[in-house]
Design a protein around this motif. Structure first.
Motif, PDB file in Angstrom:
ATOM      1  N   ILE B  49       0.862  -1.181   0.000  1.00 57.43           N
ATOM      2  CA  ILE B  49       0.000   0.000   0.000  1.00 57.43           C
ATOM      3  C   ILE B  49       0.899   1.232   0.000  1.00 57.43           C
ATOM      4  O   ILE B  49       1.861   1.321   0.786  1.00 57.43           O
ATOM      5  N   ARG B  50       0.629   2.152  -0.898  1.00 57.35           N
ATOM      6  CA  ARG B  50       1.445   3.353  -1.029  1.00 57.35           C
ATOM      7  C   ARG B  50       0.998   4.412  -0.024  1.00 57.35           C
ATOM      8  O   ARG B  50      -0.136   4.380   0.470  1.00 57.35           O
ATOM      9  N   GLU B  55      -6.681   2.361   1.689  1.00 55.88           N
ATOM     10  CA  GLU B  55      -7.196   1.009   1.859  1.00 55.88           C
ATOM     11  C   GLU B  55      -6.916   0.219   0.595  1.00 55.88           C
ATOM     12  O   GLU B  55      -6.931   0.759  -0.516  1.00 55.88           O
ATOM     13  N   LYS B  56      -6.658  -1.083   0.816  1.00 56.27           N
ATOM     14  CA  LYS B  56      -6.409  -1.944  -0.319  1.00 56.27           C
ATOM     15  C   LYS B  56      -6.925  -3.345   0.001  1.00 56.27           C
ATOM     16  O   LYS B  56      -6.855  -3.788   1.155  1.00 56.27           O
ATOM     17  N   HIS B  57      -7.448  -4.026  -1.019  1.00 54.96           N
ATOM     18  CA  HIS B  57      -7.990  -5.355  -0.824  1.00 54.96           C
ATOM     19  C   HIS B  57      -7.287  -6.331  -1.746  1.00 54.96           C
ATOM     20  O   HIS B  57      -6.882  -5.992  -2.857  1.00 54.96           O
ATOM     21  N   SER B  58      -7.166  -7.572  -1.257  1.00 53.10           N
ATOM     22  CA  SER B  58      -6.669  -8.655  -2.088  1.00 53.10           C
ATOM     23  C   SER B  58      -7.269  -9.947  -1.558  1.00 53.10           C
ATOM     24  O   SER B  58      -6.846 -10.458  -0.527  1.00 53.10           O
ATOM     25  N   GLY B  59      -8.277 -10.451  -2.250  1.00 55.36           N
ATOM     26  CA  GLY B  59      -8.942 -11.663  -1.780  1.00 55.36           C
ATOM     27  C   GLY B  59      -9.549 -11.467  -0.400  1.00 55.36           C
ATOM     28  O   GLY B  59     -10.345 -10.552  -0.173  1.00 55.36           O
ATOM     29  N   ARG B  60      -9.124 -12.293   0.568  1.00 53.83           N
ATOM     30  CA  ARG B  60      -9.639 -12.175   1.942  1.00 53.83           C
ATOM     31  C   ARG B  60      -8.831 -11.188   2.780  1.00 53.83           C
ATOM     32  O   ARG B  60      -9.057 -11.061   3.985  1.00 53.83           O
ATOM     33  N   LEU B  61      -7.900 -10.505   2.160  1.00 54.02           N
ATOM     34  CA  LEU B  61      -7.053  -9.551   2.883  1.00 54.02           C
ATOM     35  C   LEU B  61      -7.538  -8.129   2.664  1.00 54.02           C
ATOM     36  O   LEU B  61      -7.897  -7.740   1.554  1.00 54.02           O
ATOM     37  N   ARG B  62      -7.518  -7.364   3.759  1.00 55.26           N
ATOM     38  CA  ARG B  62      -7.831  -5.941   3.661  1.00 55.26           C
ATOM     39  C   ARG B  62      -6.775  -5.203   4.475  1.00 55.26           C
ATOM     40  O   ARG B  62      -6.577  -5.492   5.642  1.00 55.26           O
ATOM     41  N   VAL B  63      -6.126  -4.247   3.833  1.00 58.21           N
ATOM     42  CA  VAL B  63      -5.094  -3.449   4.501  1.00 58.21           C
ATOM     43  C   VAL B  63      -5.541  -2.002   4.523  1.00 58.21           C
ATOM     44  O   VAL B  63      -6.028  -1.477   3.522  1.00 58.21           O
ATOM     45  N   THR B  64      -5.382  -1.372   5.671  1.00 56.71           N
ATOM     46  CA  THR B  64      -5.633   0.067   5.786  1.00 56.71           C
ATOM     47  C   THR B  64      -4.351   0.766   6.207  1.00 56.71           C
ATOM     48  O   THR B  64      -3.466   0.159   6.824  1.00 56.71           O
ATOM     49  N   LEU B  65      -4.263   2.016   5.857  1.00 54.89           N
ATOM     50  CA  LEU B  65      -3.095   2.819   6.195  1.00 54.89           C
ATOM     51  C   LEU B  65      -3.558   4.184   6.683  1.00 54.89           C
ATOM     52  O   LEU B  65      -4.355   4.845   6.013  1.00 54.89           O
ATOM     53  N   ASP B  66      -3.064   4.585   7.839  1.00 47.95           N
ATOM     54  CA  ASP B  66      -3.350   5.907   8.393  1.00 47.95           C
ATOM     55  C   ASP B  66      -2.006   6.597   8.625  1.00 47.95           C
ATOM     56  O   ASP B  66      -1.343   6.374   9.638  1.00 47.95           O
ATOM     57  N   THR B  67      -1.617   7.428   7.675  1.00 48.25           N
ATOM     58  CA  THR B  67      -0.296   8.062   7.773  1.00 48.25           C
ATOM     59  C   THR B  67      -0.249   9.108   8.888  1.00 48.25           C
ATOM     60  O   THR B  67       0.831   9.391   9.407  1.00 48.25           O
ATOM     61  N   SER B  68      -1.407   9.666   9.261  1.00 51.68           N
ATOM     62  CA  SER B  68      -1.405  10.650  10.350  1.00 51.68           C
ATOM     63  C   SER B  68      -1.087   9.980  11.686  1.00 51.68           C
ATOM     64  O   SER B  68      -0.485  10.591  12.564  1.00 51.68           O
ATOM     65  N   LYS B  69      -1.493   8.721  11.823  1.00 49.97           N
ATOM     66  CA  LYS B  69      -1.207   7.967  13.047  1.00 49.97           C
ATOM     67  C   LYS B  69      -0.002   7.053  12.875  1.00 49.97           C
ATOM     68  O   LYS B  69       0.374   6.338  13.811  1.00 49.97           O
ATOM     69  N   LYS B  70       0.577   7.047  11.685  1.00 48.24           N
ATOM     70  CA  LYS B  70       1.703   6.174  11.384  1.00 48.24           C
ATOM     71  C   LYS B  70       1.362   4.725  11.756  1.00 48.24           C
ATOM     72  O   LYS B  70       2.075   4.057  12.530  1.00 48.24           O
TER      73      LYS B  70
END
Lengths: 113, 113
Positions: B49-50, B55-70
């Motif tokens: 994830i850049r 947020e990014k999804h791949s199959g059963r995977l979900r990734v989130t990114l909050d750069t303000s909270k690192k």
């Protein structure tokens, strides 16, 4: 495509002996990495090559560790002399370019007694 | 030094449940990657994830990114026994000219059948 190949798979040596690990990256991958993974921890980067040049070796213990990547393809990592704390899994990885996902080999498990 | 720290260190769930793992990091990032490592094997890339993505999804995977909270989280939905592994986050810093990938200490996930 064939994956990253590493050998040997396991190695047991006595302290103060020397050991060498070999890595063949995925064909065409310009970037090659050696990581050290101590049991229960995340991988720690030892050295990063771009083609046959060293990009980063800031965490390589240069008094005992050395690495080379001849002709920008295969790489060897050497430890001489080994210490007890060098017991770890040594992982080789490659990527097509910096910032792209890494492809890892299965590693060499080194035990220093 | 390790950039990312995963939380929890270990997680045990029943098959079919969701698993959530968190990663916190210290400096700004170019991208954040998640890897899986089965026992005795090398790491396998799961998702990248850049820094400008949330947020990014791949199959059963979900990734989130909050750069303000690192911080980032990895969600595995409808877990299976085969998901049993260690999961690592890794970051690339834009301030690092070598773009080396720094790994966290990992979360050990056990999915009970």
């Amino acid at each position: 495509e064939a994956g990253v190949a590493q050998s040997p798979r396991y190695k047991i040596i006595e302290k103060r002996q020397s050991v060498a690990f070999w890595c063949n990256p995925i064909s065409g991958h310009a970037t090659l990495y050696w990581y050290q993974q101590i049991l229960g921890q995340g991988p720690k980067l030892l050295i990063q090559f771009q083609n046959n040049g060293v990009v980063d070796d800031s965490q390589l213990p240069k008094d005992r560790f050395s690495a080379e990547r001849l002709k920008g393809v295969d790489s060897t990592l050497k430890i001489q002399p080994a210490k007890l704390e060098d017991s770890a899994v040594y992982l080789c990885a490659s990527s097509s370019y910096v910032n792209s996902p890494l492809h890892f080999g299965n590693g060499t498990r080194l035990t220093v007694t | 030094s390790q950039q990312g720290e995963e939380d929890p260190q270990a997680l045990s769930i029943q098959e079919g449940e969701n698993a959530t793992m968190n990663c916190s990091y210290k400096t700004s990032i170019n991208n954040l990657q998640w890897y899986r490592q089965n026992s005795g094997r090398g790491l396998v890339h799961l998702i990248l994830i850049r820094s400008n993505e949330r947020e990014k999804h791949s199959g059963r995977l979900r990734v989130t990114l909050d750069t303000s909270k690192k911080s980032s989280s990895l969600l595995i939905t409808a877990s299976r026994a085969a998901d049993t592994a260690s999961y690592f986050c890794a970051t690339v810093s834009p301030m690092d000219s070598s773009y080396k990938l720094i790994f966290g200490s990992g979360t050990r996930l056990l999915v009970r059948p």
